[in-house]
Design a protein around this motif. Structure first.
Motif, PDB file in Angstrom:
ATOM      1  N   GLU A  14       6.743 -24.928 -31.278  1.00 41.31           N
ATOM      2  CA  GLU A  14       5.650 -23.976 -31.093  1.00 41.31           C
ATOM      3  C   GLU A  14       4.444 -24.354 -31.950  1.00 41.31           C
ATOM      4  O   GLU A  14       3.300 -24.273 -31.494  1.00 41.31           O
ATOM      5  N   LEU A  15       4.694 -24.769 -33.205  1.00 41.01           N
ATOM      6  CA  LEU A  15       3.597 -25.207 -34.084  1.00 41.01           C
ATOM      7  C   LEU A  15       2.885 -26.420 -33.487  1.00 41.01           C
ATOM      8  O   LEU A  15       1.650 -26.499 -33.496  1.00 41.01           O
ATOM      9  N   LEU A  16       3.647 -27.325 -32.957  1.00 40.86           N
ATOM     10  CA  LEU A  16       3.084 -28.521 -32.362  1.00 40.86           C
ATOM     11  C   LEU A  16       2.244 -28.177 -31.138  1.00 40.86           C
ATOM     12  O   LEU A  16       1.141 -28.707 -30.963  1.00 40.86           O
ATOM     13  N   GLU A  17       2.728 -27.256 -30.316  1.00 41.09           N
ATOM     14  CA  GLU A  17       1.976 -26.846 -29.132  1.00 41.09           C
ATOM     15  C   GLU A  17       0.679 -26.144 -29.521  1.00 41.09           C
ATOM     16  O   GLU A  17      -0.367 -26.370 -28.917  1.00 41.09           O
ATOM     17  N   ARG A  18       0.741 -25.267 -30.557  1.00 42.44           N
ATOM     18  CA  ARG A  18      -0.473 -24.593 -31.021  1.00 42.44           C
ATOM     19  C   ARG A  18      -1.475 -25.611 -31.580  1.00 42.44           C
ATOM     20  O   ARG A  18      -2.681 -25.497 -31.357  1.00 42.44           O
ATOM     21  N   ALA A  19      -0.963 -26.592 -32.300  1.00 39.50           N
ATOM     22  CA  ALA A  19      -1.855 -27.619 -32.865  1.00 39.50           C
ATOM     23  C   ALA A  19      -2.508 -28.419 -31.735  1.00 39.50           C
ATOM     24  O   ALA A  19      -3.696 -28.753 -31.805  1.00 39.50           O
ATOM     25  N   ARG A  20      -1.734 -28.733 -30.696  1.00 37.86           N
ATOM     26  CA  ARG A  20      -2.301 -29.471 -29.561  1.00 37.86           C
ATOM     27  C   ARG A  20      -3.358 -28.640 -28.841  1.00 37.86           C
ATOM     28  O   ARG A  20      -4.373 -29.162 -28.378  1.00 37.86           O
ATOM     29  N   ALA A  21      -3.110 -27.348 -28.761  1.00 40.69           N
ATOM     30  CA  ALA A  21      -4.059 -26.469 -28.081  1.00 40.69           C
ATOM     31  C   ALA A  21      -5.366 -26.378 -28.868  1.00 40.69           C
ATOM     32  O   ALA A  21      -6.442 -26.285 -28.286  1.00 40.69           O
ATOM     33  N   LYS A  22      -5.271 -26.410 -30.195  1.00 40.41           N
ATOM     34  CA  LYS A  22      -6.457 -26.318 -31.037  1.00 40.41           C
ATOM     35  C   LYS A  22      -7.082 -27.696 -31.297  1.00 40.41           C
ATOM     36  O   LYS A  22      -8.076 -27.782 -32.006  1.00 40.41           O
ATOM     37  N   SER A  23      -6.493 -28.725 -30.755  1.00 40.21           N
ATOM     38  CA  SER A  23      -6.964 -30.091 -31.004  1.00 40.21           C
ATOM     39  C   SER A  23      -8.439 -30.231 -30.647  1.00 40.21           C
ATOM     40  O   SER A  23      -8.880 -29.805 -29.582  1.00 40.21           O
ATOM     41  N   PRO A  24      -9.234 -30.824 -31.552  1.00 45.69           N
ATOM     42  CA  PRO A  24     -10.656 -30.973 -31.275  1.00 45.69           C
ATOM     43  C   PRO A  24     -10.937 -31.933 -30.116  1.00 45.69           C
ATOM     44  O   PRO A  24     -12.009 -31.881 -29.525  1.00 45.69           O
ATOM     45  N   SER A  25      -9.989 -32.762 -29.772  1.00 46.44           N
ATOM     46  CA  SER A  25     -10.232 -33.701 -28.668  1.00 46.44           C
ATOM     47  C   SER A  25     -10.346 -32.978 -27.329  1.00 46.44           C
ATOM     48  O   SER A  25     -10.860 -33.542 -26.369  1.00 46.44           O
ATOM     49  N   ASN A  26      -9.873 -31.723 -27.253  1.00 48.12           N
ATOM     50  CA  ASN A  26     -10.001 -30.939 -26.018  1.00 48.12           C
ATOM     51  C   ASN A  26     -11.330 -30.193 -25.951  1.00 48.12           C
ATOM     52  O   ASN A  26     -11.697 -29.675 -24.908  1.00 48.12           O
ATOM     53  N   ASP A  27     -12.051 -30.144 -27.065  1.00 45.96           N
ATOM     54  CA  ASP A  27     -13.307 -29.398 -27.157  1.00 45.96           C
ATOM     55  C   ASP A  27     -14.457 -30.262 -26.626  1.00 45.96           C
ATOM     56  O   ASP A  27     -14.665 -31.376 -27.085  1.00 45.96           O
ATOM     57  N   PRO A  28     -15.240 -29.768 -25.650  1.00 42.82           N
ATOM     58  CA  PRO A  28     -16.360 -30.558 -25.111  1.00 42.82           C
ATOM     59  C   PRO A  28     -17.426 -30.851 -26.171  1.00 42.82           C
ATOM     60  O   PRO A  28     -18.057 -31.900 -26.169  1.00 42.82           O
ATOM     61  N   GLU A  29     -17.644 -29.918 -27.097  1.00 42.66           N
ATOM     62  CA  GLU A  29     -18.616 -30.148 -28.162  1.00 42.66           C
ATOM     63  C   GLU A  29     -18.163 -31.294 -29.063  1.00 42.66           C
ATOM     64  O   GLU A  29     -18.971 -32.093 -29.538  1.00 42.66           O
ATOM     65  N   PHE A  30     -16.852 -31.336 -29.305  1.00 43.56           N
ATOM     66  CA  PHE A  30     -16.310 -32.426 -30.127  1.00 43.56           C
ATOM     67  C   PHE A  30     -16.578 -33.770 -29.453  1.00 43.56           C
ATOM     68  O   PHE A  30     -16.998 -34.726 -30.106  1.00 43.56           O
TER      69      PHE A  30
END
Length: 118
Positions: A14-30
């Motif tokens: 679950e921690l890993l999934e939350r970290a992946r969801a918050k990953s900056p690589s998914n952010d268009p601004e990033f």
């Protein structure tokens, strides 16, 4: 015990999934910031390459100028040495001519004295 292991593994997942969801690589601004950083890096590298090329060109120009100056200095030294050699030759010729003139005067003086004595 297996229950604790499975719950720990589940918590880690679950921690890993939350970290992946918050990953900056998914952010268009990033992604936009990363693209801007990459562009700035390329521009900086290009400027550094230009500076390096300019420095190398300046160093080559200075080396060429120094070589020309050295060649001119050597040529001037050769000309000076030749002038000194010619001056020594001229001085030696002058001394020889002076000696010949003095000998001729002396001989004329002795001849005149002998002529008066006769």
């Amino acid at each position: 015990m297996a229950d604790r292991l499975s719950s720990a593994a589940k918590a880690k997942q679950e921690l890993l999934e939350r970290a992946r969801a918050k990953s900056p690589s998914n952010d268009p601004e990033f992604l936009a910031r990363k693209a801007a950083r990459d562009e700035a890096d390329r521009a900086r590298d290009a400027r550094q390459a230009e500076k390096r090329a300019a420095k190398e060109a300046e160093a080559a120009r200075l080396a060429e100028e120094k070589a020309r100056e050295e060649a001119a200095r050597i040529e001037a030294e050769k000309a000076d040495a030749e002038a000194q050699r010619l001056a020594k030759i001229a001085a030696a010729e002058h001394a020889a001519q002076l000696e010949i003139d003095q000998k001729a005067k002396r001989d004329a003086k002795y001849a005149a004295r002998k002529a008066r004595q006769r």
